[in-house]
Design a protein around this motif. Sequence first.
Motif, PDB file in Angstrom:
ATOM      1  N   TYR A 129     163.291  -2.851 -54.912  1.00 53.05           N
ATOM      2  CA  TYR A 129     162.537  -1.342 -55.713  1.00 53.05           C
ATOM      3  C   TYR A 129     163.450  -0.428 -55.707  1.00 53.05           C
ATOM      4  CZ  TYR A 129     157.636  -3.581 -55.966  1.00 53.05           C
ATOM      5  OH  TYR A 129     156.489  -4.240 -56.772  1.00 53.05           O
ATOM      6  N   PRO A 130     163.285   0.278 -55.939  1.00 50.68           N
ATOM      7  CA  PRO A 130     165.041   1.824 -55.995  1.00 50.68           C
ATOM      8  C   PRO A 130     164.996   1.689 -54.290  1.00 50.68           C
ATOM      9  CG  PRO A 130     163.571   2.598 -57.470  1.00 50.68           C
ATOM     10  CD  PRO A 130     162.394   1.368 -57.402  1.00 50.68           C
ATOM     11  N   ALA A 131     164.103   2.013 -53.441  1.00 49.88           N
ATOM     12  CA  ALA A 131     164.056   2.449 -51.710  1.00 49.88           C
ATOM     13  C   ALA A 131     164.743   1.663 -51.054  1.00 49.88           C
ATOM     14  CB  ALA A 131     162.888   2.985 -50.998  1.00 49.88           C
ATOM     15  N   GLN A 132     165.113  -0.162 -51.895  1.00 52.37           N
ATOM     16  CA  GLN A 132     165.730  -0.842 -51.372  1.00 52.37           C
ATOM     17  C   GLN A 132     167.498  -1.016 -52.044  1.00 52.37           C
ATOM     18  OE1 GLN A 132     162.486  -3.505 -52.586  1.00 52.37           O
ATOM     19  NE2 GLN A 132     162.490  -3.952 -50.844  1.00 52.37           N
ATOM     20  N   LEU A 133     167.400  -0.037 -52.588  1.00 47.79           N
ATOM     21  CA  LEU A 133     169.225  -0.029 -53.481  1.00 47.79           C
ATOM     22  C   LEU A 133     170.161   1.425 -52.492  1.00 47.79           C
ATOM     23  CD1 LEU A 133     168.175  -0.339 -57.044  1.00 47.79           C
ATOM     24  CD2 LEU A 133     168.721  -2.088 -55.406  1.00 47.79           C
ATOM     25  N   SER A 134     171.306   0.496 -52.518  1.00 48.77           N
ATOM     26  CA  SER A 134     172.051   1.885 -52.679  1.00 48.77           C
ATOM     27  C   SER A 134     172.610   2.608 -53.365  1.00 48.77           C
ATOM     28  CB  SER A 134     173.089   0.745 -52.353  1.00 48.77           C
ATOM     29  OG  SER A 134     174.094   0.705 -54.022  1.00 48.77           O
ATOM     30  N   GLY A 135     172.789   4.028 -53.914  1.00 48.28           N
ATOM     31  CA  GLY A 135     173.664   4.722 -55.077  1.00 48.28           C
ATOM     32  C   GLY A 135     173.869   3.915 -55.396  1.00 48.28           C
ATOM     33  N   GLY A 136     175.273   3.156 -55.765  1.00 49.23           N
ATOM     34  CA  GLY A 136     175.678   2.877 -56.853  1.00 49.23           C
ATOM     35  C   GLY A 136     174.929   1.890 -57.309  1.00 49.23           C
ATOM     36  N   GLN A 137     173.945   1.033 -57.121  1.00 49.42           N
ATOM     37  CA  GLN A 137     173.058   0.470 -57.691  1.00 49.42           C
ATOM     38  C   GLN A 137     171.832   0.995 -58.063  1.00 49.42           C
ATOM     39  OE1 GLN A 137     171.832  -2.388 -54.180  1.00 49.42           O
ATOM     40  NE2 GLN A 137     173.395  -3.378 -53.958  1.00 49.42           N
TER      41      GLN A 137
END
Length: 246
Positions: A129-137
Amino acid sequence: MIRVTGVSYTYINNGARVSALEDINLTIPAGQACVLIGPSGCGKTTLLYLLAGLLKPTRGEIRINGARVTRPRRQTAIILQDYGLLPWKTVWKNAALGLALRGCSRQRQQEILEPLLAALGLSGLEKRYPAQLSGGQKQRVAIARALSLEPDTLLMDEPFSALDALTREGLQQTLVDIRRQRCLTTVLVTHNIEEAVFLGQQIVVLTAAPGRLKAVLENPEAGTPDYRFSETFHRNCSRVRQLLQK
């Protein structure tokens, strides 16, 4: 590919008419990268929304591929500063959102997205989910969603502003590679002078509000290998900085 003719835009604020843009004339050839830069509040994002068909000019007209823009067109993709990802959807479902809305089958979504996610370094992250991603991802997911629709025009509003320097430069190079591979006409809004000079084959400098064209700089070496380390790059950065300070 894109022709902006005599475009002005005025909006109403607390009953008063406010001019955001005045008499913008601009031509962007097919497959070229154009960058919009100028002081805060000069109408850069407004111009991007006009190109997207999300706003209508008060005066003048915009044509893309010969057709007048009066509403959003299917071949234009837009990526916003905050990525525009839905927090309750996985990477896969966020990337597939546009395809799903267009009624593409699951099989067709896989045919389009699997190689695209792999090319953007997102393989193996499909269930996150987006909360588990870095900004670049997150930004790569937004790029994947836009490219999945196979646009001919890509509009980006400060897409890399929240990223650290190295991630930003890596994604800038990714954008250059994608534009060349797909012959995408690209318009990007930025406040960053170095980003404008590295990405923009055409650099459009706007005045303070109401935004008018101050200069249109040709920058044919944009995106080429080692351009950041060249004298031409630093000379063009200085030129853009001088224009912004006048």
